[in-house]
Design an enzyme around this catalytic site. Structure first.
Site, PDB file in Angstrom:
ATOM      1  CG  ASN A   1      -9.192   6.151 -15.514  1.00 16.93           C
ATOM      2  OD1 ASN A   1      -8.582   6.128 -14.448  1.00 16.93           O
ATOM      3  ND2 ASN A   1     -10.382   5.601 -15.664  1.00 16.93           N
TER       4      ASN A   1
ATOM      5  NE  ARG B   1     -15.712   5.297  -7.495  1.00 20.28           N
ATOM      6  CZ  ARG B   1     -14.990   5.564  -8.586  1.00 20.28           C
ATOM      7  NH1 ARG B   1     -14.914   6.783  -9.070  1.00 20.28           N
ATOM      8  NH2 ARG B   1     -14.371   4.584  -9.237  1.00 20.28           N
TER       9      ARG B   1
HETATM   10  P1  NDP Z   1      -4.197   6.508  -5.617  1.00 23.19           P
HETATM   11  O1  NDP Z   1      -4.318   5.174  -4.980  1.00 23.19           O
HETATM   12  O2  NDP Z   1      -2.949   6.844  -6.349  1.00 23.19           O
HETATM   13  O3  NDP Z   1      -4.438   7.660  -4.573  1.00 23.19           O
HETATM   14  C1  NDP Z   1      -5.351   7.581  -3.556  1.00 23.19           C
HETATM   15  C2  NDP Z   1      -4.811   8.360  -2.403  1.00 23.19           C
HETATM   16  O4  NDP Z   1      -5.839   8.495  -1.430  1.00 23.19           O
HETATM   17  C3  NDP Z   1      -3.617   7.697  -1.715  1.00 23.19           C
HETATM   18  O5  NDP Z   1      -2.518   8.590  -1.748  1.00 23.19           O
HETATM   19  C4  NDP Z   1      -4.110   7.477  -0.286  1.00 23.19           C
HETATM   20  O6  NDP Z   1      -3.147   7.786   0.677  1.00 23.19           O
HETATM   21  C5  NDP Z   1      -5.208   8.527  -0.174  1.00 23.19           C
HETATM   22  N1  NDP Z   1      -6.147   8.249   0.889  1.00 23.19           N
HETATM   23  C6  NDP Z   1      -6.804   7.107   1.140  1.00 23.19           C
HETATM   24  N2  NDP Z   1      -7.596   7.246   2.222  1.00 23.19           N
HETATM   25  C7  NDP Z   1      -7.410   8.512   2.674  1.00 23.19           C
HETATM   26  C8  NDP Z   1      -7.943   9.230   3.748  1.00 23.19           C
HETATM   27  N3  NDP Z   1      -8.807   8.668   4.603  1.00 23.19           N
HETATM   28  N4  NDP Z   1      -7.552  10.514   3.911  1.00 23.19           N
HETATM   29  C9  NDP Z   1      -6.665  11.082   3.081  1.00 23.19           C
HETATM   30  N5  NDP Z   1      -6.121  10.434   2.013  1.00 23.19           N
HETATM   31  C10 NDP Z   1      -6.490   9.160   1.819  1.00 23.19           C
HETATM   32  O7  NDP Z   1      -5.464   6.616  -6.588  1.00 23.19           O
HETATM   33  P2  NDP Z   1      -5.739   7.643  -7.769  1.00 23.19           P
HETATM   34  O8  NDP Z   1      -5.202   8.969  -7.397  1.00 23.19           O
HETATM   35  O9  NDP Z   1      -5.358   7.063  -9.080  1.00 23.19           O
HETATM   36  O10 NDP Z   1      -7.335   7.662  -7.736  1.00 23.19           O
HETATM   37  C11 NDP Z   1      -8.031   8.139  -6.590  1.00 23.19           C
HETATM   38  C12 NDP Z   1      -9.509   7.861  -6.721  1.00 23.19           C
HETATM   39  O11 NDP Z   1     -10.033   8.633  -7.788  1.00 23.19           O
HETATM   40  C13 NDP Z   1      -9.885   6.411  -7.088  1.00 23.19           C
HETATM   41  O12 NDP Z   1      -9.892   5.564  -5.958  1.00 23.19           O
HETATM   42  C14 NDP Z   1     -11.247   6.598  -7.677  1.00 23.19           C
HETATM   43  O13 NDP Z   1     -12.230   6.555  -6.650  1.00 23.19           O
HETATM   44  C15 NDP Z   1     -11.197   8.003  -8.262  1.00 23.19           C
HETATM   45  N6  NDP Z   1     -11.156   7.943  -9.746  1.00 23.19           N
HETATM   46  C16 NDP Z   1     -12.162   8.540 -10.439  1.00 23.19           C
HETATM   47  C17 NDP Z   1     -12.199   8.473 -11.809  1.00 23.19           C
HETATM   48  C18 NDP Z   1     -13.258   9.174 -12.588  1.00 23.19           C
HETATM   49  O14 NDP Z   1     -13.469   8.844 -13.748  1.00 23.19           O
HETATM   50  N7  NDP Z   1     -13.937  10.153 -12.017  1.00 23.19           N
HETATM   51  C19 NDP Z   1     -11.185   7.707 -12.576  1.00 23.19           C
HETATM   52  C20 NDP Z   1     -10.089   7.256 -11.747  1.00 23.19           C
HETATM   53  C21 NDP Z   1     -10.118   7.321 -10.381  1.00 23.19           C
HETATM   54  P3  NDP Z   1      -2.091   6.774   1.285  1.00 23.19           P
HETATM   55  O15 NDP Z   1      -1.448   6.076   0.130  1.00 23.19           O
HETATM   56  O16 NDP Z   1      -1.184   7.696   2.029  1.00 23.19           O
HETATM   57  O17 NDP Z   1      -2.857   5.854   2.151  1.00 23.19           O
END
Ligand code: NDP
Length: 385
Positions: A146, A284
């Site tokens: 999603n 979140r």
């Molecule tokens: P991804 O795993 O593709 O992306 C998450 C990104 O967050 C990664 O690139 C990661 O970086 C980065 N990250 C993690 N920790 C940090 C930090 N401390 N500072 C900066 N960047 C950080 O996930 P998605 O993009 O698919 O989804 C992201 C979030 O969106 C989900 O975890 C969920 O909580 C939320 N979500 C909400 C939905 C809704 O209905 N509202 C539906 C789907 C998702 P790196 O890889 O470099 O560590």
């Protein structure tokens, strides 16, 4: 085996007999080439409402056909809930982040048979990951299912705030024509500095979608994006969230909730942002300090806050984000569009098929496995040491 599934309640007028549209577009691949879920079969028509109790994620025929017990409930909170009663002998728990079955440390300790917790969607912070690791429970989510739905909701929310759409709509709906009232807070996104915290699947997709608006794009990430993407989108990279926040007019949050991100947007950080900034949070709720957001909107430090994520979910009727000024909040819906549901229901089935057949679950779906973070969990989450 016993599969315990927590889903949100049916529509108040009952499960739909007809839908607004006859079908949904068929998507084969996500932008990075990953294929959409490919279970052996599905027992639903894509476009049907699957995330509610009657929808059952389209899983009953499949699970009962294999001789498993399938319990579906909406009653998930508190010690007397059906979820808590059914949990002790459940082998598998499924829930969606929109109506999360909170798998706390205490609940995991009681769930002696639990082997697999599936997030039908993305974002597994409703599971105590440290406890899942300790008890060697596999946690899996349906990566990408999603993400695009959330990107679209995010861009809509940014525009809704900046252009003052919702109050203007309310005026029209209520019979008014108060143009000055509508436009006294209406701006153009064009020329603004817009940044994302985390340029993962959703964050990068949001940047790509915003590019045609003629905005200046920024991001902050743990791992910098490839140079060609930075050049293509003319991105400014910020080494930390503070640098991102002080340089942007709009910040959109796309990091998972984990120990590094909890409470990041507090009074101190928001106080350093430009007066009249906007925050959009579809990641979140707990990445923002609830009351700091309210204070900043009331003082004018923030000009608007939008998003669809709350804590807890569902929030109480008097949760301050329902009534705070200049908000464009919705219930947690952005990832539960009908196409999103079709993909994460199929992905849930794919994960279950792998589990029952003893085949590996796609690595990119894994959050924890074998007593440690794995797959997307290892790249995007941290746990307390
Ligand atoms: P991804 O795993 O593709 O992306 C998450 C990104 O967050 C990664 O690139 C990661 O970086 C980065 N990250 C993690 N920790 C940090 C930090 N401390 N500072 C900066 N960047 C950080 O996930 P998605 O993009 O698919 O989804 C992201 C979030 O969106 C989900 O975890 C969920 O909580 C939320 N979500 C909400 C939905 C809704 O209905 N509202 C539906 C789907 C998702 P790196 O890889 O470099 O560590």
């Amino acid at each position: 085996m016993k599969v315990l599934c927590v889903l949100y309640p049916d529509p108040i007028n009952g499960y739909p007999k007809t839908y607004a549209r006859a079908d949904i577009p068929a998507i084969k691949n996500y932008p990075d080439g990953q294929t959409v879920p490919n279970p052996h079969a599905i027992d639903f028509i894509p476009g049907e409402l699957l995330g509610c109790k009657t929808g059952e994620l389209g899983l009953r025929k499949f699970l009962e056909g294999l001789g498993h017990t399938f319990v579906v409930t909406t009653d998930k909170d508190g010690p007397d809930s059906e979820f808590e009663k059914e949990l002790p002998d459940a082998d598998v728990v499924i829930s969606q982040p929109f109506w999360p079955a909170y798998l706390t440390k205490e609940r995991i300790a009681k769930a002696k048979n639990l082997k697999l917790a599936i997030t039908a969607g993305i974002g597994s912070d409703h599971v105590d990951l440290e406890s899942a690791i300790e008890h060697e429970i596999t946690v899996a989510e349906v990566t990408w299912s999603n993400s695009t739905s959330v990107m679209e909701h995010t861009v809509m929310s940014i525009l809704a705030l900046v252009r003052n759409f919702i109050p203007s709509h309310e005026i029209a709906k209520n019979g008014g024509w108060n143009i000055a009232d509508c436009v006294e807070r209406s701006y153009d996104a064009e020329g603004m500095n817009i940044g994302v915290l985390a340029a993962g699947r959703i964050g990068l997709g949001v940047l790509r979608r915003l590019k045609p608006f003629g905005v200046k794009l920024h991001y902050s990430e743990r791992h910098r994006l490839p140079e060609e993407i930075e050049k293509e989108l003319d991105l400014t990279y910020h080494e930390n969230v503070e640098s991102l926040a002080v340089n942007c007019d709009v910040v959109s949050i796309h990091a998972p909730l984990h120990p590094e991100t909890e409470g990041l947007f507090n009074d101190a950080l928001i106080g350093k942002m430009k007066k009249g900034s906007y925050i959009v949070n579809t990641a979140r709720a707990k990445i923002c300090d609830r009351d700091a957001i309210v204070r900043a909107l009331e003082s004018g430090q923030l000009a608007g806050y939008a998003g669809d994520v709350w804590f807890p979910q569902p929030p109480s009727a008097d949760h301050p984000w329902r009534s705070m000024p200049f908000n464009a909040m919705t219930p947690h819906i952005s990832g539960s569009s009908l196409p999103g549901q079709a993909r994460y229901a199929a992905g849930t089935r794919e994960i279950l098929e792998c589990f029952f057949e003893g085949k590996p679950i796609r690595d990119v779906y894994l959050v924890t496995k074998g007593g440690k973070l794995a797959g997307v969990g290892a790249s995007s989450y941290t746990v307390k040491k």
